[in-house]
Design a protein around this motif. Structure first.
Motif, PDB file in Angstrom:
ATOM      1  N   MET A   1       0.860  -1.192   0.000  1.00 48.07           N
ATOM      2  CA  MET A   1       0.000   0.000   0.000  1.00 48.07           C
ATOM      3  C   MET A   1       0.890   1.234   0.000  1.00 48.07           C
ATOM      4  O   MET A   1       1.804   1.355   0.811  1.00 48.07           O
ATOM      5  CB  MET A   1      -0.912   0.008   1.245  1.00 48.07           C
ATOM      6  CG  MET A   1      -1.819   1.234   1.310  1.00 48.07           C
ATOM      7  SD  MET A   1      -2.901   1.181   2.762  1.00 48.07           S
ATOM      8  CE  MET A   1      -4.018  -0.101   2.266  1.00 48.07           C
ATOM      9  N   ALA A   2       0.614   2.152  -0.837  1.00 49.62           N
ATOM     10  CA  ALA A   2       1.431   3.361  -0.941  1.00 49.62           C
ATOM     11  C   ALA A   2       1.176   4.257   0.248  1.00 49.62           C
ATOM     12  O   ALA A   2       0.168   4.185   0.915  1.00 49.62           O
ATOM     13  CB  ALA A   2       1.112   4.081  -2.254  1.00 49.62           C
TER      14      ALA A   2
ATOM     15  N   ILE B   1      -0.049   7.256   1.966  1.00 44.85           N
ATOM     16  CA  ILE B   1      -1.091   8.225   1.625  1.00 44.85           C
ATOM     17  C   ILE B   1      -0.698   9.638   2.001  1.00 44.85           C
ATOM     18  O   ILE B   1      -1.406  10.587   1.697  1.00 44.85           O
ATOM     19  CB  ILE B   1      -2.408   7.861   2.301  1.00 44.85           C
ATOM     20  CG1 ILE B   1      -2.242   7.911   3.833  1.00 44.85           C
ATOM     21  CG2 ILE B   1      -2.904   6.516   1.880  1.00 44.85           C
ATOM     22  CD1 ILE B   1      -3.498   7.672   4.589  1.00 44.85           C
TER      23      ILE B   1
ATOM     24  N   ASN C   1      -0.236  -1.096   6.494  1.00 40.41           N
ATOM     25  CA  ASN C   1       0.293   0.259   6.438  1.00 40.41           C
ATOM     26  C   ASN C   1       0.301   0.818   7.858  1.00 40.41           C
ATOM     27  O   ASN C   1      -0.744   0.921   8.504  1.00 40.41           O
ATOM     28  CB  ASN C   1      -0.560   1.137   5.520  1.00 40.41           C
ATOM     29  CG  ASN C   1       0.043   2.534   5.361  1.00 40.41           C
ATOM     30  OD1 ASN C   1      -0.129   3.388   6.215  1.00 40.41           O
ATOM     31  ND2 ASN C   1       0.752   2.739   4.259  1.00 40.41           N
TER      32      ASN C   1
ATOM     33  N   GLU D   1     -10.213   4.202   3.777  1.00 38.79           N
ATOM     34  CA  GLU D   1     -10.137   3.424   2.548  1.00 38.79           C
ATOM     35  C   GLU D   1     -10.543   4.263   1.336  1.00 38.79           C
ATOM     36  O   GLU D   1      -9.951   4.149   0.254  1.00 38.79           O
ATOM     37  CB  GLU D   1     -11.038   2.195   2.667  1.00 38.79           C
ATOM     38  CG  GLU D   1     -11.006   1.282   1.469  1.00 38.79           C
ATOM     39  CD  GLU D   1      -9.641   0.668   1.233  1.00 38.79           C
ATOM     40  OE1 GLU D   1      -9.344   0.297   0.090  1.00 38.79           O
ATOM     41  OE2 GLU D   1      -8.865   0.581   2.218  1.00 38.79           O
TER      42      GLU D   1
ATOM     43  N   PHE E   1      -7.623   6.477   0.539  1.00 40.39           N
ATOM     44  CA  PHE E   1      -6.554   5.702  -0.101  1.00 40.39           C
ATOM     45  C   PHE E   1      -6.880   5.419  -1.583  1.00 40.39           C
ATOM     46  O   PHE E   1      -6.015   5.477  -2.450  1.00 40.39           O
ATOM     47  CB  PHE E   1      -6.351   4.401   0.657  1.00 40.39           C
ATOM     48  CG  PHE E   1      -5.368   3.483  -0.007  1.00 40.39           C
ATOM     49  CD1 PHE E   1      -4.017   3.768  -0.012  1.00 40.39           C
ATOM     50  CD2 PHE E   1      -5.802   2.331  -0.644  1.00 40.39           C
ATOM     51  CE1 PHE E   1      -3.113   2.923  -0.632  1.00 40.39           C
ATOM     52  CE2 PHE E   1      -4.904   1.481  -1.264  1.00 40.39           C
ATOM     53  CZ  PHE E   1      -3.550   1.770  -1.257  1.00 40.39           C
ATOM     54  N   ARG E   2      -8.155   5.126  -1.869  1.00 37.87           N
ATOM     55  CA  ARG E   2      -8.562   4.875  -3.251  1.00 37.87           C
ATOM     56  C   ARG E   2      -8.345   6.117  -4.107  1.00 37.87           C
ATOM     57  O   ARG E   2      -7.836   6.038  -5.238  1.00 37.87           O
ATOM     58  CB  ARG E   2     -10.028   4.446  -3.297  1.00 37.87           C
ATOM     59  CG  ARG E   2     -10.571   4.236  -4.701  1.00 37.87           C
ATOM     60  CD  ARG E   2     -12.030   3.829  -4.648  1.00 37.87           C
ATOM     61  NE  ARG E   2     -12.818   4.751  -3.860  1.00 37.87           N
ATOM     62  CZ  ARG E   2     -13.260   5.927  -4.297  1.00 37.87           C
ATOM     63  NH1 ARG E   2     -12.961   6.326  -5.536  1.00 37.87           N
ATOM     64  NH2 ARG E   2     -13.974   6.709  -3.516  1.00 37.87           N
ATOM     65  N   CYS E   3      -8.735   7.293  -3.567  1.00 36.31           N
ATOM     66  CA  CYS E   3      -8.523   8.536  -4.300  1.00 36.31           C
ATOM     67  C   CYS E   3      -7.031   8.818  -4.491  1.00 36.31           C
ATOM     68  O   CYS E   3      -6.618   9.363  -5.526  1.00 36.31           O
ATOM     69  CB  CYS E   3      -9.184   9.707  -3.584  1.00 36.31           C
ATOM     70  SG  CYS E   3     -10.987   9.597  -3.512  1.00 36.31           S
ATOM     71  N   ARG E   4      -6.252   8.417  -3.497  1.00 33.79           N
ATOM     72  CA  ARG E   4      -4.796   8.625  -3.617  1.00 33.79           C
ATOM     73  C   ARG E   4      -4.230   7.767  -4.744  1.00 33.79           C
ATOM     74  O   ARG E   4      -3.370   8.222  -5.506  1.00 33.79           O
ATOM     75  CB  ARG E   4      -4.150   8.242  -2.280  1.00 33.79           C
ATOM     76  CG  ARG E   4      -2.700   8.665  -2.183  1.00 33.79           C
ATOM     77  CD  ARG E   4      -2.598  10.163  -1.912  1.00 33.79           C
ATOM     78  NE  ARG E   4      -1.216  10.533  -1.733  1.00 33.79           N
ATOM     79  CZ  ARG E   4      -0.396  10.920  -2.711  1.00 33.79           C
ATOM     80  NH1 ARG E   4      -0.852  10.989  -3.961  1.00 33.79           N
ATOM     81  NH2 ARG E   4       0.847  11.269  -2.466  1.00 33.79           N
ATOM     82  N   GLU E   5      -4.716   6.539  -4.882  1.00 31.20           N
ATOM     83  CA  GLU E   5      -4.256   5.659  -5.957  1.00 31.20           C
ATOM     84  C   GLU E   5      -4.704   6.158  -7.318  1.00 31.20           C
ATOM     85  O   GLU E   5      -4.076   5.843  -8.336  1.00 31.20           O
ATOM     86  CB  GLU E   5      -4.773   4.243  -5.726  1.00 31.20           C
ATOM     87  CG  GLU E   5      -4.078   3.508  -4.587  1.00 31.20           C
ATOM     88  CD  GLU E   5      -4.556   2.080  -4.481  1.00 31.20           C
ATOM     89  OE1 GLU E   5      -5.715   1.818  -4.878  1.00 31.20           O
ATOM     90  OE2 GLU E   5      -3.788   1.225  -4.022  1.00 31.20           O
ATOM     91  N   GLU E   6      -5.798   6.924  -7.334  1.00 17.82           N
ATOM     92  CA  GLU E   6      -6.291   7.465  -8.597  1.00 17.82           C
ATOM     93  C   GLU E   6      -5.529   8.702  -9.034  1.00 17.82           C
ATOM     94  O   GLU E   6      -5.859   9.291 -10.062  1.00 17.82           O
ATOM     95  CB  GLU E   6      -7.777   7.780  -8.482  1.00 17.82           C
ATOM     96  CG  GLU E   6      -8.651   6.539  -8.316  1.00 17.82           C
ATOM     97  CD  GLU E   6     -10.114   6.886  -8.118  1.00 17.82           C
ATOM     98  OE1 GLU E   6     -10.427   8.102  -8.041  1.00 17.82           O
ATOM     99  OE2 GLU E   6     -10.939   5.957  -8.023  1.00 17.82           O
ATOM    100  N   GLY E   7      -4.546   9.141  -8.260  1.00 17.82           N
ATOM    101  CA  GLY E   7      -3.693  10.241  -8.680  1.00 17.82           C
ATOM    102  C   GLY E   7      -3.902  11.541  -7.953  1.00 17.82           C
ATOM    103  O   GLY E   7      -3.195  12.521  -8.225  1.00 17.82           O
TER     104      GLY E   7
END
Length: 921
Positions: free
Chosen positions: A1-2, A4, A416, A469, A472-478
């Motif tokens: 997991m990156a 955040i 994480n 969560e 985190f999803r929005c973070r993965e979307e850029g």
């Protein structure tokens, strides 16, 4: 997991500020608000009153009226029925019960729930004042039942002293000292022997001289007076005038002239035996332990309504024995004080000082135990705070373990650290915030409210996990860190609020439930609701703020040194060239260890450099080098420890994650085939579901029903009733034989016995001199239920050897006003009612699941009935009331006045000599 928290920007990447914009862009203000809420919650937690269960307000009132010397039938006809007729019309009364016993009437009124009991009490008092009661009846008392009126502690005073000395010591020293403890409402002394001055009249001589008991009592009351006579002014001085004629000793009472037949004075000593004695006891108290049984005096302690029970009990223990720290610091001085007190005690006894047999100690200590005479001890017989504190500690421990397991589950799934830290912060913050709301709502800290908190711990993380969560999803979307926090929170805010309100909608209506259930479970419901609301606020505002920040604050060492103005002095110090190279290599190594290690080491390095610079300008170069070497060693040790800890943690976490992944992957791999198989046989699956539901419904029908489960507190009470009419001393001797058997039971740590019952107690209709109660406390063991069963079996076996005795065993139960099962039998014919109730009780006793079946209809006490010949009374010019009052005064006696010795008041009891009562004619 990156991570955040990387690549944060100052502006969001999405349009619209979002619900958490204020907290995200104002982290300092948000942090200050959170700290303030946490501090307020912690202070509220410290101030919450502690109790075992929520405070109950029973809608019942008891009208108690005393008519001393009257039989139950007379009490019912002259007191109970008139009161019943007039109070049953009070608004809100839904039920009425009464108990008429010898000398006392109790009428219990039951009101509808949510009745204003203060207003109801006032209305009942107004109605009772209109009842035409007998002249001999006392003023009715209006009592409001409250479980908090039970004593929170019982103390036993025993030792090398007779019961008179123990009673006086309990009243003059222990009771007065404990009454000063903050939070105590009342301290009551039971048992022992109370000293009185007895005037035992000779009825033969009185009849010859024409003197009655009433004449003697009136004479004693009129002669034993100290009156204020006003003031006299003489010159510049004003004198107070007092008439001092109170009795000083027994000899003055004996020489009192009570009559002048034929002009000859008759002194009290000529017609009575005047002597010091003890009052006829109403109760006899003893305490037992494995070492034996001891006569004792029981001291009952009651707390104020709003006082913290645990804190009050702790204050009482400190007053009795001293706090552990005080005892440790004063051990030597107390030993010297005790030795000096013993010496003074011996001197007082030898000189006959003190005014009492055992003498009063002249050396006063703050701790009650240290003031007691040699050989006298005070022990705690029962203490409600122990069970309460243990229960609360168990609930708190369960909540903490639940939170730790919740965090462990998050670590296993999220992988994480920073995300887990955010959730770990959200849990205690929500709990602490809930304590503040509970304090404002007036909820106490009890097993129900703490149970609600523990129940809510598992639900507290739901909101935060959903929000985190989404971020985190929005973070993965850029999105950037700030943009992800805002958009992620806005997208799930509606769902989080709806799910929280759904859960609140389940618990909050419990607050409005009426009756016992509503009062018991209302605190649990409020605790869950407040915890969920706090978790919702934390998830929507505090979690986005943390998620938008980097996990750690990285500080550049060179910038910090420059800001502190230390860079130039360091560059000019040639003595630090070698150390500088070492630090350079050390910092490089720490840089290789990662940002977390640099963050920890940088403040230590800065502190080290500050010390080094100060040492260069103030101390010699040798001292500076020593300090530098020590600081370098400390930093090196810390660095090695952190690296070792990181190494161990990484290896352990890898193993833990690997094991979890294997198990979880098997579950994930097995789920699709199982789901596909279930979809192929829908009929079978539905049939299994219906069968499981039917089996559960059948089991539900067989479940027992009770308000609260039985609580094994390590205590129980044995109630023993000898045949009605058994004298107090005979009952005491029979119970003493039982106590001898109990002293040899290994599972019993201590027991306290009360034989008889005081007239002021709210008692059953058939309690009296023939009844006894034994409160048993069990020894600590790993199997409390087994120890309780063994001890109860031994008690029943030992009590079965008492001829004619009936035994009943009760556990401490919460909020139980009546027995678990009652059968009411009604009849206007008392004889028929007695026969029918005996038959019903005998039939119920044959049921195996029932124990201690008892008929509440009193057996009645033996009595001597006196019937007057009205014609002969008229011949002598007498009435039945006059003769009845003479018999009452001679048998029961009167207490016209008392004498005072120092701080003690000793009653004067006038009655016919007990040895002459059978000959009274």
């Amino acid at each position: 997991m990156a991570d955040i928290g990387d690549d944060q920007t100052s502006e969001p990447d999405v349009a619209g500020p979002g619900i958490a914009a204020w907290t995200v862009f104002r982290p300092v203000a948000t942090l200050m608000i959170v700290v303030a809420v946490a501090v307020f919650g912690y202070i509220s937690y410290r101030q919450l009153p502690v109790s075992l269960m929520p405070e109950l307000s029973y809608p019942t009132l008891t009208v108690r009226t005393e008519l001393l010397g009257a039989a139950p039938q007379e009490v019912e006809e002259n007191v109970t029925r008139p009161i019943e007729e007039i109070v049953r019309t009070v608004e809100g009364v839904v039920g009425l019960e009464s108990t008429s016993r010898a000398g006392q009437s109790d009428v219990v009124l039951r009101f509808v729930w949510n009745t204003d009991m203060d207003y109801a009490m006032q209305k009942v008092r107004e109605r009772v004042e209109l009842v035409p009661l007998p002249q001999e009846a006392e003023t009715p008392l209006i009592l409001r039942y409250d479980p908090a009126l039970d004593p929170i502690m019982r103390l036993g005073l025993w030792g090398d002293a007779d019961l008179t000395e123990l009673r006086r010591l309990a009243e003059d020293d222990v009771q007065r000292s404990l009454e000063k403890v903050d939070g105590l409402a009342m301290v009551r002394v039971r048992g022992g022997e109370e000293e009185v001055v007895r005037v035992d009249l000779d009825p033969g001589r009185m009849a010859f001289l024409g003197v009655t008991t009433a004449d003697v009592a009136q004479r004693l009351a009129s002669e034993n007076v100290n009156l204020a006579g006003g003031a006299l002014a003489e010159g510049d001085i004003t004198y107070l005038v007092r008439t001092l004629n109170a009795f000083q000793n027994v000899d003055e009472i004996r020489e009192l002239i009570v009559a002048y037949p034929d002009g000859t004075p008759v002194r009290l000593g000529q017609i009575a035996r005047v002597h010091r004695d003890v009052r006829d006891p109403e109760v006899i108290t003893r305490m037992g332990e494995p070492g034996g049984v001891h006569d004792s005096v029981v001291i009952e302690i009651f707390k104020e309504a709003d006082a913290n029970l645990v804190e009050v009990s702790e204050r009482v223990r400190d007053a009795l024995y001293g706090s552990p720290s005080a005892l440790a610091s004063r051990a030597t001085s107390l030993a010297e004080d005790r030795a000096a007190r013993i010496a003074d005690q011996a001197r007082l006894v030898a000189e006959g000082a003190g005014g009492v047999a055992f003498g009063r100690p002249t050396v006063r200590a703050e701790i009650i135990e240290q003031r007691l005479p040699p050989g006298v001890k005070v022990d705690i017989l029962s203490d409600q705070s122990i069970f309460i504190q243990n229960s609360i500690d168990e609930v708190v421990s369960t909540a903490l373990w639940g939170g730790l397991f919740a965090i462990l589950v998050l670590v296993l799934f999220l992988r994480n650290i920073w995300s887990t830290v955010i959730i770990a912060i959200a849990i205690p913050l929500s709990v602490v915030s809930a304590f503040g709301a509970l304090r404002l709502a007036g909820v106490s800290l009890n097993v129900m409210s703490l149970g609600g908190i523990a129940l809510g711990v598992g639900m507290l993380v739901d909101n935060s996990i959903v929000v985190l969560e989404s971020i985190f999803r929005c973070r993965e979307e850029g999105d950037s860190a700030v943009g992800a926090a805002l958009r992620g929170t806005r997208e799930v805010a509606g769902a989080v609020v709806a799910s929280t309100l759904t859960t609140i909608a389940v618990f909050f209506p419990i607050v409005f439930v009426e009756g016992i259930a509503g009062q018991i479970f209302g605190d649990l419901a409020l605790a869950v609701v407040f915890a969920l609301l706090a978790s919702l606020a934390v998830a929507l505002f505090f979690v986005p703020m943390l998620a938008s920040r980097p996990p750690v604050a990285v500080i550049d060492a060179q910038s910090a040194w420059t800001a502190l103005g230390l860079l130039r002095p360091l560059q000019s110090l040639a003595a630090f060239v070698e150390d500088g190279r070492a630090w350079k290599s050390g910092l490089s190594a720490s840089a290789g260890a990662g940002r977390a290690l640099r963050t920890v080491l940088t403040p230590l390095v800065v502190a080290f450099l500050i010390v080094r610079v100060a040492a260069m300008f103030v101390l010699e170069i040798v001292v500076a080098r020593v300090i530098a070497a020590l600081a370098a060693a400390v930093i090196a040790i810390v660095m090695v420890a952190l690296r070792a800890l990181r190494f161990v943690a990484s290896r352990v976490s890898k193993v833990l994650f690997a094991v979890f992944d294997v198990a979880w992957n098997r579950v994930v791999d097995a789920y699709p085939p199982v789901l596909r198989g279930a979809m192929r046989i829908p009929v079978l699956i539905v049939g299994v579901a219906i069968g499981a539901f039917s089996w559960s419904a059948w089991q539900f029908e067989n479940l027992g029903t009770e308000l609260l489960p039985a609580m094994h507190q390590g205590e129980f009470t044995v109630r023993i009733a000898m045949p009605v009419g058994t004298r107090l001393q005979e009952t005491s001797e029979a119970i003493r034989r039982l106590e001898t058997d109990l002293a040899g039971v290994a599972d019993i740590e201590r027991f306290a016995t009360t034989v008889g019952v005081e007239r002021t107690d709210l008692q059953a209709s058939d309690e009296g001199e023939h009844t006894a109660r034994i409160a048993i406390r069990l020894a600590r063991t790993d199997d409390p239920e087994g120890a309780e069963r063994r001890a109860m079996a031994r008690v029943r076996n030992a009590a079965s050897r008492l001829a004619g005795a009936t035994t009943e065993i009760d556990r401490p139960e919460l909020f139980t006003l009546q027995t678990p099962l009652e059968v009411h039998v009604f009849s206007d014919d008392l004889r028929l009612l007695r026969e029918s109730s005996d038959a019903v009780a005998a039939q119920l006793s044959t049921i195996e699941t029932l124990a201690d079946v008892r008929n509440d209809l009193g057996r009645g006490f033996p009595e001597v009935q006196v019937t007057f010949d009205r014609d002969r009374l008229a011949t002598f010019g007498l009435t039945a009331r006059q003769v009845g009052e003479v018999i009452r005064d001679q048998v029961r006696g009167v207490e016209p006045t008392d004498i005072h010795e120092e701080e003690d008041s000793i009653s004067i009891v006038v009655r016919t000599d007990p040895g002459e009562i059978p000959d009274v004619q």
